[in-house]
Design an enzyme around this catalytic site. Structure first.
Site, PDB file in Angstrom:
ATOM      1  N   CYS A 282       0.820  -1.216   0.000  1.00  0.00           N
ATOM      2  CA  CYS A 282       0.000   0.000   0.000  1.00  0.00           C
ATOM      3  C   CYS A 282       0.855   1.269   0.000  1.00  0.00           C
ATOM      4  O   CYS A 282       0.317   2.371  -0.086  1.00  0.00           O
ATOM      5  CB  CYS A 282      -0.960  -0.007   1.174  1.00  0.00           C
ATOM      6  SG  CYS A 282      -2.188  -1.306   1.000  1.00  0.00           S
TER       7      CYS A 282
HETATM    8  N1  COA Z   1     -17.762  -9.822  11.201  1.00  0.00           N
HETATM    9  C1  COA Z   1     -18.013  -9.941  12.528  1.00  0.00           C
HETATM   10  N2  COA Z   1     -17.044 -10.144  13.455  1.00  0.00           N
HETATM   11  C2  COA Z   1     -15.790 -10.237  13.007  1.00  0.00           C
HETATM   12  C3  COA Z   1     -15.452 -10.114  11.661  1.00  0.00           C
HETATM   13  C4  COA Z   1     -16.496  -9.901  10.739  1.00  0.00           C
HETATM   14  N3  COA Z   1     -16.280  -9.772   9.416  1.00  0.00           N
HETATM   15  N4  COA Z   1     -14.119 -10.248  11.508  1.00  0.00           N
HETATM   16  C5  COA Z   1     -13.622 -10.442  12.745  1.00  0.00           C
HETATM   17  N5  COA Z   1     -14.629 -10.443  13.646  1.00  0.00           N
HETATM   18  C6  COA Z   1     -14.535 -10.644  15.101  1.00  0.00           C
HETATM   19  C7  COA Z   1     -13.355 -11.525  15.485  1.00  0.00           C
HETATM   20  O1  COA Z   1     -13.717 -12.900  15.412  1.00  0.00           O
HETATM   21  C8  COA Z   1     -13.108 -11.067  16.904  1.00  0.00           C
HETATM   22  O2  COA Z   1     -14.054 -11.685  17.753  1.00  0.00           O
HETATM   23  P1  COA Z   1     -13.640 -12.089  19.269  1.00  0.00           P
HETATM   24  O3  COA Z   1     -13.324 -10.809  19.971  1.00  0.00           O
HETATM   25  O4  COA Z   1     -14.882 -12.779  19.770  1.00  0.00           O
HETATM   26  O5  COA Z   1     -12.443 -12.990  19.132  1.00  0.00           O
HETATM   27  C9  COA Z   1     -13.432  -9.577  16.867  1.00  0.00           C
HETATM   28  O6  COA Z   1     -14.287  -9.398  15.723  1.00  0.00           O
HETATM   29  C10 COA Z   1     -12.237  -8.693  16.718  1.00  0.00           C
HETATM   30  O7  COA Z   1     -11.432  -9.185  15.647  1.00  0.00           O
HETATM   31  P2  COA Z   1     -10.131  -8.443  15.184  1.00  0.00           P
HETATM   32  O8  COA Z   1      -9.524  -9.180  14.024  1.00  0.00           O
HETATM   33  O9  COA Z   1      -9.262  -8.195  16.398  1.00  0.00           O
HETATM   34  O10 COA Z   1     -10.768  -7.072  14.656  1.00  0.00           O
HETATM   35  P3  COA Z   1     -10.133  -5.620  14.629  1.00  0.00           P
HETATM   36  O11 COA Z   1     -10.824  -4.768  15.603  1.00  0.00           O
HETATM   37  O12 COA Z   1      -8.643  -5.669  14.680  1.00  0.00           O
HETATM   38  O13 COA Z   1     -10.572  -5.124  13.161  1.00  0.00           O
HETATM   39  C11 COA Z   1      -9.575  -4.878  10.993  1.00  0.00           C
HETATM   40  C12 COA Z   1     -10.186  -5.858  11.993  1.00  0.00           C
HETATM   41  C13 COA Z   1      -9.052  -5.675   9.804  1.00  0.00           C
HETATM   42  C14 COA Z   1     -10.666  -3.923  10.535  1.00  0.00           C
HETATM   43  C15 COA Z   1      -8.409  -4.070  11.664  1.00  0.00           C
HETATM   44  O14 COA Z   1      -7.576  -4.933  12.362  1.00  0.00           O
HETATM   45  C16 COA Z   1      -7.562  -3.294  10.692  1.00  0.00           C
HETATM   46  O15 COA Z   1      -8.039  -2.494   9.898  1.00  0.00           O
HETATM   47  N6  COA Z   1      -6.225  -3.463  10.795  1.00  0.00           N
HETATM   48  C17 COA Z   1      -5.263  -2.711  10.000  1.00  0.00           C
HETATM   49  C18 COA Z   1      -5.208  -3.243   8.612  1.00  0.00           C
HETATM   50  C19 COA Z   1      -4.192  -2.469   7.820  1.00  0.00           C
HETATM   51  O16 COA Z   1      -3.876  -1.355   8.113  1.00  0.00           O
HETATM   52  N7  COA Z   1      -3.632  -3.093   6.834  1.00  0.00           N
HETATM   53  C20 COA Z   1      -2.547  -2.430   6.144  1.00  0.00           C
HETATM   54  C21 COA Z   1      -2.910  -1.804   4.927  1.00  0.00           C
HETATM   55  S1  COA Z   1      -3.656  -2.813   3.729  1.00  0.00           S
END
Ligand code: COA
Length: 373
Positions: free
Chosen positions: A152
Site C-alpha cells: 500500500c
Molecule cells: N464480522 C463480525 N465479526 C468479526 C469479523 C467480521 N467480518 N471479523 C472479525 N470479527 C470478530 C473476530 O472474530 C473477533 O471476535 P472475538 O473478539 O470474539 O475474538 C473480533 O471481531 C475482533 O477481531 P479483530 O480481528 O481483532 O478485529 P479488529 O478490531 O482488529 O478489526 C480490521 C479488523 C481488519 C478492521 C483491523 O484490524 C484493521 O483495519 N487493521 C489494519 C489493517 C491495515 O492497516 N492493513 C494495512 C494496509 S492494507
C-alpha cells in the site's frame, strides 16, 4: 538540484458499488450453505460476518468495484473479468491510463511531454511487459516506463523515485500511475478480510520547474522518504511458483494464496511505526505536526488513522486536517491516500504544508512533504 512540483492529479473510480450489507448477505448465505455441509462432517461451524462490525472496526460503509459481477454469487465470490487477447489493452493498463489522462487534463499537459511513466501498484496484472510501458504507449508518453510495487506504499514509493529522478535532471516530467484492481485478489470467503478492499486508480504528474516559474495552486514537493521492515502480517503468496508447488498442474490453486493479514497486529505495529515516521520526517524539516495544514494518510482504517494522528499531535485530530475517503471507497491500497489528496487540497492557502503518508504490507511506510505554492 531542480525544484519539483506536482502539476496535476487524476483519479478513476469505478461506478459499481457494493455496500457492507450486500457483502455480508452474500457471505452469510455462503456460510449457511457451508455449515450444513460442515455439520454433516462433524466440523466446527464457520462464523458469520456483520455489517455493523465492519463499519465499527474499519470505518468502511461501501466500496467501489471494477465489476460487481460474480462477487456476490456464492458459487463464485470472485469478480468476473474476461481475459483479453495479447494485442488488446490490458485491464490494468486501461484502468491506469484513465487516471493518467485525468492527471494530464488537470495539468493541461500533452502526453508526449511526459518522459517517464512509473506504474506503482500493490497489484500488477503480470510480470512483463511492464504495465507502465503499456500505459506509456496507450497515452502516447515518451521516454521510459517501469513497474514498481511496495504494497500500500507503492504510490508514495513511486513519488519518491519520480521526485529524485526529476530533481536530479534524469527525467523532465514523470507520471506516477497507481491502478489498484484489488478485488480480483481478495478472498471474499475470508471473514477477516472480505470487506476491506475496493478498486480505484490514481495518477500524479511530477515535473521540474524553474525557480521563477512555479505555478500557484500546485504543490512543491519538498522531500520524500521511504521506510521498510519485514513482516508476514500482511502477505500474498500468489505467484508463478504456485503451479510448481502442485502435483496437479492443470488447475492453479488460489485458496490460501490470496491476501491474508493479521489485522489487529498490523493495526498495532503500523500505528506505532507510522506516527514515529511522521514526527521524525517532519522534524528533519524543522516542523511539528501542528505546522502541517493537511495529512493525506493511507486509507485502511478510520480508527487507526485517528490513533496515528493522536500519537503524533498529542490530541484528537478531525477530518478537516486528515480527510478520509475510506467510508465510500473502502481500502483502495496504494491509491487511497492519493484519492484523499486529489479530493482535498483546493482550499489550501499558499505556503501551507501537507503530508502524504502511506503504510502497508512489507511493512512499508512512505511520505512526501508538500508545500502549496
Ligand atoms: N464480522 C463480525 N465479526 C468479526 C469479523 C467480521 N467480518 N471479523 C472479525 N470479527 C470478530 C473476530 O472474530 C473477533 O471476535 P472475538 O473478539 O470474539 O475474538 C473480533 O471481531 C475482533 O477481531 P479483530 O480481528 O481483532 O478485529 P479488529 O478490531 O482488529 O478489526 C480490521 C479488523 C481488519 C478492521 C483491523 O484490524 C484493521 O483495519 N487493521 C489494519 C489493517 C491495515 O492497516 N492493513 C494495512 C494496509 S492494507
Amino acid at each position: 538540484m531542480k525544484r519539483v512540483i506536482i502539476s496535476g492529479s487524476g483519479v478513476s473510480i469505478p461506478e459499481a458499488v457494493i455496500t457492507n450489507e450486500d457483502l455480508v448477505d452474500s457471505f452469510n448465505a455462503w456460510v449457511d450453505r457451508e455449515n450444513g455441509d460442515r455439520a454433516a462432517r462433524g466440523l466446527e461451524p464457520l462464523q458469520k460476518s456483520s455489517a455493523d462490525f465492519i463499519h465499527h472496526a474499519s470505518g468502511i460503509r461501501r466500496r467501489h468495484v471494477h465489476t460487481r459481477e460474480g462477487i456476490l454469487d456464492i458459487d463464485r465470490m470472485t469478480p468476473r473479468i474476461a481475459a483479453r487477447d495479447d494485442d488488446a489493452l490490458s485491464v490494468l493498463a486501461e484502468f491506469g491510463a484513465a487516471a493518467a489522462r485525468a492527471a494530464l487534463a488537470d495539468a493541461s499537459m500533452p502526453a508526449d511531454e511526459v518522459d517517464l511513466v512509473i506504474c506503482a501498484s500493490s497489484h500488477l496484472q503480470r510480470l512483463y511487459p511492464s504495465i507502465g510501458i503499456e500505459i506509456q504507449q496507450e497515452i502516447g508518453a515518451r521516454g521510459a516506463a517501469f513497474d514498481l510495487s511496495l504494497g500500500c506504499s507503492s504510490a508514495a514509493a513511486g513519488v519518491h523515485v519520480a521526485f529524485n529522478l526529476v530533481r536530479s535532471g534524469a527525467h523532465r516530467r514523470a507520471l506516477v500511475v497507481t491502478p489498484e484492481l484489488i478485488t480480483a485478489h481478495l478472498n471474499f470467503r475470508d471473514r477477516q478480510t472480505h470487506f476491506i478492499f475496493g478498486d480505484a486508480a490514481t495518477a500524479l504528474l511530477i515535473e521540474a520547474v524553474e525557480e521563477d516559474d512555479r505555478p500557484a495552486g500546485r504543490f512543491e514537493v519538498l522531500d520524500t522518504r521511504n521506510w521498510t521492515q519485514f513482516s508476514n502480517n500482511i502477505r500474498s503468496n500468489f505467484s508463478y511458483l504456485n503451479r510448481a508447488a502442485q502435483e496437479d498442474v492443470s488447475v492453479i490453486a488460489t485458496e490460501g494464496n490470496l491476501i491474508k493479514q493479521q489485522g489487529n497486529r498490523v493495526f498495532k505495529d503500523v500505528t506505532v511505526a507510522s506516527h514515529r515516521f511522521i514526527v521524525d520526517f517532519l522534524a528533519e524539516h524543522g516542523r511539528t505536526p501542528d505546522t502541517v495544514r493537511r495529512f493525506w494518510l493511507h486509507q485502511a482504517n478510520a480508527r487507526m488513522n485517528q490513533m496515528i494522528l493522536k500519537l503524533a499531535f498529542g490530541r484528537e485530530i478531525g477530518h478537516d486536517t486528515a480527510p478520509m475517503v475510506l467510508e465510500e471507497l473502502g481500502n483502495t491500497a496504494a491509491a487511497g491516500a492519493v484519492v484523499a489528496l486529489h479530493q482535498n487540497h483546493k482550499d489550501m492557502a499558499p505556503g501551507e504544508y501537507g503530508l502524504l503518508c502511506t503504510y502497508g504490507a512489507g511493512y512499508s511506510i512512505g511520505g512526501a512533504l508538500l508545500r502549496m505554492i
